[in-house]
Scaffold this active site. Structure first.
Site, short mmCIF file in Angstrom:
data_model
loop_
_atom_site.label_atom_id
_atom_site.label_comp_id
_atom_site.label_asym_id
_atom_site.label_seq_id
_atom_site.Cartn_x
_atom_site.Cartn_y
_atom_site.Cartn_z
CE LYS A 192 -3.17 -2.93 -0.04
NZ LYS A 192 -3.76 -3.29 -1.33
CD GLU B 279 -4.01 7.21 3.67
OE1 GLU B 279 -3.55 6.69 2.66
OE2 GLU B 279 -5.15 6.99 4.10
NE ARG C 34 -10.80 -8.42 -5.09
CZ ARG C 34 -10.40 -7.53 -4.21
NH1 ARG C 34 -9.10 -7.32 -4.03
NH2 ARG C 34 -11.26 -6.82 -3.51
CG HIS D 11 -13.10 -3.25 7.09
ND1 HIS D 11 -12.95 -1.96 6.68
CD2 HIS D 11 -12.67 -3.30 8.37
CE1 HIS D 11 -12.44 -1.26 7.68
NE2 HIS D 11 -12.25 -2.04 8.71
C1 MV4 Z 1 -9.31 5.25 5.67
C2 MV4 Z 1 -10.45 5.70 6.38
C3 MV4 Z 1 -10.43 6.99 6.84
N1 MV4 Z 1 -9.34 7.78 6.63
N2 MV4 Z 1 -8.28 6.06 5.47
C4 MV4 Z 1 -10.69 0.72 5.21
C5 MV4 Z 1 -10.38 -0.25 4.15
C6 MV4 Z 1 -9.24 0.26 3.42
N3 MV4 Z 1 -9.46 0.08 2.02
C7 MV4 Z 1 -9.11 1.70 3.77
N4 MV4 Z 1 -10.08 1.94 4.81
C8 MV4 Z 1 -10.26 3.16 5.34
N5 MV4 Z 1 -9.24 4.02 5.16
C9 MV4 Z 1 -8.30 7.30 5.96
N6 MV4 Z 1 -7.23 8.08 5.77
C10 MV4 Z 1 -11.51 4.83 6.56
C11 MV4 Z 1 -11.42 3.54 6.05
C12 MV4 Z 1 -12.56 2.71 6.27
C13 MV4 Z 1 -13.32 2.23 5.21
C14 MV4 Z 1 -13.02 2.50 3.89
C15 MV4 Z 1 -13.78 2.01 2.85
C16 MV4 Z 1 -14.88 1.22 3.13
C17 MV4 Z 1 -15.21 0.93 4.42
C18 MV4 Z 1 -14.43 1.43 5.47
C19 MV4 Z 1 -14.79 1.12 6.78
C20 MV4 Z 1 -14.05 1.61 7.81
C21 MV4 Z 1 -12.93 2.38 7.55
#
Ligand code: MV4
Length: 447
Positions: free
Chosen positions: A116, A200, A292, A235
């Site tokens: 990442k 972040e 994917r 998630h």
């Molecule tokens: C984040 C965020 C808030 N701020 N990054 C969760 C999965 C991963 N793909 C990245 N994720 C997140 N990153 C920052 N800087 C909140 C999440 C997150 C989230 C993102 C997408 C879909 C569902 C989620 C559920 C909780 C937190």
């Protein structure tokens, strides 16, 4: 074109890939665990090979058994589906070494995006907006604190080898950082075997919006619009739709152009997904890329009319994408509800025998499933038993159609998420498209 493809997966996605192969005139090989001997993917494939006992690690993740199955059956290519080996760069390399085509991007691209920190660096260099944060992994607490102070709290600590929500920690103050840093680091080591953590700025209650991309090996690359994936819990996505209720034509063009430029920069080939978070002001930030095919690909297929699995196979065979940007038209609205064998009260898996199974039908309905009446849902695998996808002229009609289809969908003998989806369809905020990634938790918490 390939004469024979081995499908290294199970369930609805294995069936979906078999269907694409049949339409392309390609012979199919199913692989299965002892728990899946009676599965539809085994019945519908031209040949099948048992690759081990029920446990994932001994069957669907068993790289050497899968390669051997290719050699025994003379399969020229492997389609990994999603999950399992779909984003395993080492497996893609093993295939290459054995002269088997891995249906996906090259191993180097899978590896770069799987890390990442490097994905974030690539995105930044290619002109995609990213959240303020560390430019690399942070080697110690002091480095993390320096970054946190410069961008301000709250921040989020993420494992570079994580993704999909595993190995993350939100930190609201300087006081909490030391503890969170140590926890994030040890979790990253134990879960992924890597200590690399990055920082972040934390976005509160954003929306999760992802772009479908498609590129061939000749440098033709397009985006196929976005999917809104904010209806999730822990998630796990429960519902996806395309287009997003908040993405205007203008924003789509802006995001889409950035995404295509970035994919051109890395010479991406195959289908892929670029994930963004969007805040309430409409600012968007790249977070991850998936190399994917995704569970929710059908909503994009419905609004574009493009068969993403067939395209993925054609691209892997070296064929050129025949269309131009202007040929890609997004039509109407599509929603997918994931039907899981779960107790909707607490989301715990609810395995057992399906005693009655009736699928919805009529205009604009698609069901991707490998389940049937008398099917035994085992505790070994993901609890997804069906994807109910609707397509309609607009979002209101799609919701009405989904409500109607959910009423027709009968599953007896096990608990499913159908009642939860019915509740969602009636929710006034959902109906207005006003939701974010915490919406479902808040909805369930209130009732
Ligand atoms: C984040 C965020 C808030 N701020 N990054 C969760 C999965 C991963 N793909 C990245 N994720 C997140 N990153 C920052 N800087 C909140 C999440 C997150 C989230 C993102 C997408 C879909 C569902 C989620 C559920 C909780 C937190």
């Amino acid at each position: 074109m390939f004469k024979k493809i081995l499908i290294a997966n199970r369930g609805e996605i294995a069936l979906r890939i078999i269907r694409a192969c049949k339409e392309l005139g390609i012979k199919t090989v199913a692989v299965y665990s002892k728990a899946d001997a009676e599965s539809l993917h085994v019945r519908f494939a031209d040949e099948s090979v048992c690759i081990g006992p029920p446990e994932n690690s001994k069957s669907y993740l068993n790289e050497t058994n899968i390669i051997s199955a290719c050699e025994i059956t003379d399969a020229e290519a492997v389609h990994p589906g999603y999950g399992f080996l779909a984003e395993n760069a080492r497996f893609a390399e093993m295939c290459q070494e054995c002269n088997i085509t891995f249906i996906g991007p090259p191993p180097e691209i899978i590896r770069l995006m799987g890390d990442k920190v490097s994905a974030r660096q690539i995105a930044k260099r290619a002109g995609l907006p990213i959240l303020p944060g560390s430019s690399d992994s942070v080697k110690d607490l002091k480095e993390a604190l320096d970054v946190a102070k410069s961008i301000g709290f709250p921040i989020i600590l993420k494992a570079s080898a994580g993704g999909g929500g595993r190995g993350m920690r939100v930190v609201f103050s300087e006081d909490a950082l030391a503890n969170s840093f140590m926890m994030a680091r040890s979790e990253s080591i134990s879960s992924f075997g890597s200590p690399d953590i990055y920082v972040e700025k934390f976005l509160e209650k954003p929306r999760h919006i992802e772009f479908q991309v498609i590129g061939d090996q000749k440098g033709n690359i397009y985006h196929l619009g976005e999917r809104e994936c904010s209806i999730q819990r822990r998630h796990q996505k429960l519902l996806e739709e395309s287009p997003s209720p908040v993405v205007t034509e203008k924003v789509r063009e802006k995001m889409g152009n950035l995404v295509v430029a970035a994919m051109r920069e890395i010479k991406y080939s195959s289908v892929g997904t670029v994930e963004f978070l969007m805040d309430r002001e409409g600012n968007f930030y790249f977070i991850e890329m998936n190399t994917r095919i995704q569970v929710e690909h059908p909503v994009t297929e419905m609004v574009t009319g493009i068969d993403l699995i067939k395209e993925q196979i054609r691209i892997a065979a070296g064929q050129e994408l025949k269309y131009r940007s202007k040929d890609i038209r997004l039509t109407g609205h599509s929603i997918e509800c994931r039907i899981n064998a779960e107790d909707p009260q607490n989301f715990t898996p609810n395995p057992g025998k399906i005693t009655a199974f009736n699928l919805p039908g009529g205009p604009g309905i698609r069901v991707d499933t490998a389940a049937y009446s008398e099917y035994l849902v085992t505790p070994f695998y993901d609890s997804l038993i069906a994807k109910l996808i609707v397509h309609a002229r607009d979002r209101a009609e799609a919701i009405a159609r989904m409500e109607r289809a959910l009423d027709e969908f009968i599953v007896e003998g096990i608990k499913t998420t159908i009642p939860l989806h019915k509740k969602l369809m009636r929710d006034p905020y959902f109906r207005q498209g006003k939701y974010h990634i915490e919406f479902l938790s808040e909805l369930l918490g209130k009732s």
